[in-house]
Design a protein around this motif. Sequence first.
Motif, PDB file in Angstrom:
ATOM      1  N   ILE A  54       3.469 -52.817   0.235  1.00 28.14           N
ATOM      2  CA  ILE A  54       2.455 -52.256   1.142  1.00 28.14           C
ATOM      3  C   ILE A  54       2.788 -52.697   2.572  1.00 28.14           C
ATOM      4  CG2 ILE A  54       0.527 -51.921  -0.468  1.00 28.14           C
ATOM      5  CD1 ILE A  54      -0.377 -54.785   0.196  1.00 28.14           C
ATOM      6  N   PRO A  55       3.856 -52.127   3.138  1.00 26.43           N
ATOM      7  CA  PRO A  55       4.334 -52.623   4.433  1.00 26.43           C
ATOM      8  C   PRO A  55       3.412 -52.314   5.602  1.00 26.43           C
ATOM      9  CG  PRO A  55       5.657 -50.744   3.694  1.00 26.43           C
ATOM     10  CD  PRO A  55       4.759 -51.108   2.560  1.00 26.43           C
ATOM     11  N   GLU A  56       2.623 -51.204   5.524  1.00 25.78           N
ATOM     12  CA  GLU A  56       1.834 -50.764   6.683  1.00 25.78           C
ATOM     13  C   GLU A  56       0.343 -50.829   6.371  1.00 25.78           C
ATOM     14  OE1 GLU A  56       3.203 -49.932   9.512  1.00 25.78           O
ATOM     15  OE2 GLU A  56       5.271 -50.026   8.765  1.00 25.78           O
ATOM     16  N   PRO A  57      -0.495 -51.030   7.409  1.00 28.23           N
ATOM     17  CA  PRO A  57      -1.943 -50.952   7.192  1.00 28.23           C
ATOM     18  C   PRO A  57      -2.307 -49.622   6.528  1.00 28.23           C
ATOM     19  CG  PRO A  57      -1.490 -51.803   9.381  1.00 28.23           C
ATOM     20  CD  PRO A  57      -0.170 -51.372   8.811  1.00 28.23           C
ATOM     21  N   GLY A  58      -3.193 -49.686   5.562  1.00 25.63           N
ATOM     22  CA  GLY A  58      -3.592 -48.473   4.833  1.00 25.63           C
ATOM     23  C   GLY A  58      -2.766 -48.229   3.583  1.00 25.63           C
ATOM     24  N   ASP A  59      -1.700 -49.005   3.394  1.00 25.29           N
ATOM     25  CA  ASP A  59      -0.911 -48.845   2.167  1.00 25.29           C
ATOM     26  C   ASP A  59      -1.659 -49.480   1.005  1.00 25.29           C
ATOM     27  OD1 ASP A  59       1.055 -47.557   3.571  1.00 25.29           O
ATOM     28  OD2 ASP A  59       2.432 -49.260   3.638  1.00 25.29           O
ATOM     29  N   ILE A  70      -6.310 -52.541 -10.449  1.00 24.02           N
ATOM     30  CA  ILE A  70      -6.569 -53.188  -9.162  1.00 24.02           C
ATOM     31  C   ILE A  70      -5.846 -52.434  -8.052  1.00 24.02           C
ATOM     32  CG2 ILE A  70      -6.992 -55.481 -10.146  1.00 24.02           C
ATOM     33  CD1 ILE A  70      -4.130 -56.239  -9.327  1.00 24.02           C
ATOM     34  N   MET A  71      -6.456 -52.503  -6.879  1.00 23.55           N
ATOM     35  CA  MET A  71      -5.839 -51.881  -5.699  1.00 23.55           C
ATOM     36  C   MET A  71      -5.452 -53.011  -4.753  1.00 23.55           C
ATOM     37  SD  MET A  71      -8.605 -48.829  -4.979  1.00 23.55           S
ATOM     38  CE  MET A  71      -9.997 -49.954  -4.818  1.00 23.55           C
ATOM     39  N   ILE A  72      -4.165 -53.128  -4.469  1.00 18.81           N
ATOM     40  CA  ILE A  72      -3.687 -54.121  -3.500  1.00 18.81           C
ATOM     41  C   ILE A  72      -3.515 -53.374  -2.181  1.00 18.81           C
ATOM     42  CG2 ILE A  72      -1.934 -55.862  -2.996  1.00 18.81           C
ATOM     43  CD1 ILE A  72      -1.149 -55.765  -5.984  1.00 18.81           C
ATOM     44  N   VAL A  73      -4.193 -53.848  -1.160  1.00 18.33           N
ATOM     45  CA  VAL A  73      -4.324 -53.088   0.082  1.00 18.33           C
ATOM     46  C   VAL A  73      -3.880 -53.945   1.255  1.00 18.33           C
ATOM     47  CG1 VAL A  73      -6.034 -51.974   1.589  1.00 18.33           C
ATOM     48  CG2 VAL A  73      -6.338 -51.894  -0.895  1.00 18.33           C
ATOM     49  N   ASP A  78      -3.613 -56.499   8.974  1.00 13.06           N
ATOM     50  CA  ASP A  78      -2.435 -56.975   8.243  1.00 13.06           C
ATOM     51  C   ASP A  78      -2.757 -57.992   7.148  1.00 13.06           C
ATOM     52  OD1 ASP A  78      -0.077 -55.694   8.582  1.00 13.06           O
ATOM     53  OD2 ASP A  78       0.519 -56.803  10.376  1.00 13.06           O
ATOM     54  N   ASN A  79      -4.047 -58.118   6.808  1.00 10.60           N
ATOM     55  CA  ASN A  79      -4.388 -58.982   5.670  1.00 10.60           C
ATOM     56  C   ASN A  79      -4.130 -58.229   4.372  1.00 10.60           C
ATOM     57  OD1 ASN A  79      -5.594 -61.086   7.272  1.00 10.60           O
ATOM     58  ND2 ASN A  79      -7.250 -59.617   7.663  1.00 10.60           N
ATOM     59  N   GLN A 179       8.681 -62.367   3.705  1.00  7.57           N
ATOM     60  CA  GLN A 179       7.801 -61.274   4.142  1.00  7.57           C
ATOM     61  C   GLN A 179       8.499 -60.334   5.112  1.00  7.57           C
ATOM     62  OE1 GLN A 179       3.738 -62.158   4.998  1.00  7.57           O
ATOM     63  NE2 GLN A 179       3.563 -63.586   3.306  1.00  7.57           N
ATOM     64  N   ARG A 180       9.674 -60.718   5.571  1.00  7.33           N
ATOM     65  CA  ARG A 180      10.453 -59.797   6.410  1.00  7.33           C
ATOM     66  C   ARG A 180      11.488 -59.060   5.557  1.00  7.33           C
ATOM     67  NH1 ARG A 180      13.180 -62.861  10.969  1.00  7.33           N
ATOM     68  NH2 ARG A 180      13.897 -60.774  11.521  1.00  7.33           N
TER      69      ARG A 180
END
Length: 419
Positions: A54-59, A70-73, A78-79, A179-180
Amino acid sequence: MSATPHKTHRELLDSREPGCGFPGEVFSRQDVFENDLDVFFSKLWILAGVTADIPEPGDVSTVEVGRASIMIVRDDDDNIRTYRNVCRHRGSRIMKEAGKASVGMLVCPYHQWTYDLDGSLKHAAHMGRDFDAKCKSLIPVHTKVIGSHIYVCLADEPPEDVTKLDQAMTPRFAPHQMQRTKIAFEAEIIENGNWKLVIENNRECYHCEGTHPELSNSFLPEDFGYCLDGLGEEAVRDYEAYTARNEKSREDWERDGFICELVEAVDESAQTNFRTQRLVIAGSNESQTISTRVASTKLLGDLQRRDLGDVHLWGHNSWTHVMSDHAVVAFILPIAPDKTVVRTKWLVHEDAVEGVDYDVQTLTEVWLATTRQDADLVANTHSGTQDPAYVPGPYSRYTETALDQFCRWYDARLSEHGI
Ligand code: FES
Ligand code: FE
């Protein structure tokens, strides 16, 4: 003739001879499977994904764990947050299918209740002025991000000893800046075997030499116990050379600040089962590729050295290998007593360019082949354990001690939960 009385799960566990495997019913019975899901996949921390899912917000990455989803968001700040995939209205799935998606808000497909990425209910039509949306936020799931690894726990009170895993892995992952990373490739396979057989198979390399020609180029079975009895002088010399090389690599790595020390929490007292160590790699000491050389010339993080061996990590539903140039992260989710999903992700530096810094075949061929070979071993063993002739045989005291440990840990966790 009377039918054989049905043994309870506890009686099956108690019938295990010390140092031997479990009886076949532990791998095939539906009631045992339900207990396993309840204890090992609902009460303990499990690996459910990586930050690069989930690299981007909203992923959103939707993962099914038994009957739960479960939904990992990734939220707008960026949390990384995880929610139960159950609408607070009448229970519809919000994300209809497992897998990845990108959303602005989490909208239930049934009556369009709309949730913010922080889980709060923002919109629910036709509910009247007196409806209190604040009480209807999405149900959060305990989440712990360690390096790139997203661990979740579905229990109300998750095991606290995940801090040991965090303490061990955060400094080990740090130089690799997990994380990179981005996902260069991912694969899913359904293995026709019980999840415990998948894990047992992963915790020994007794089978590697006979089964994994690709992995054997880089992986040294000596790392996980060895018995020289009956082997010739050449084998003794090889083992001594392995030991000397291992010591030298470790000294060298430690001097450069790369932690090597073995940490394990695998005995009966550990809730969160794991083992980590920086292992040497055969040949160049660089990477788990056919040539043992790096698959990506753009190294992880800001690393300069290629010969950093393999930071391996086991959990009770996962295995990971982190090298200087890429990481292989795999986790399992049981879907039936005899069916287990295995997801494998190959991570490279987020700026690595396919065709320039790496090619997918070189990157993936070892673990794609190894995973297929392991799937065969697991299916074959699952089948054999269901044969009326099956009697659990002894584990090797040299190469399979981790399996006996796993059996004892499995037994202890069930006992703790009244089984
Ligand atoms: Fe989700 Fe009705 S069940 S909006
Ligand atoms: Fe294997």
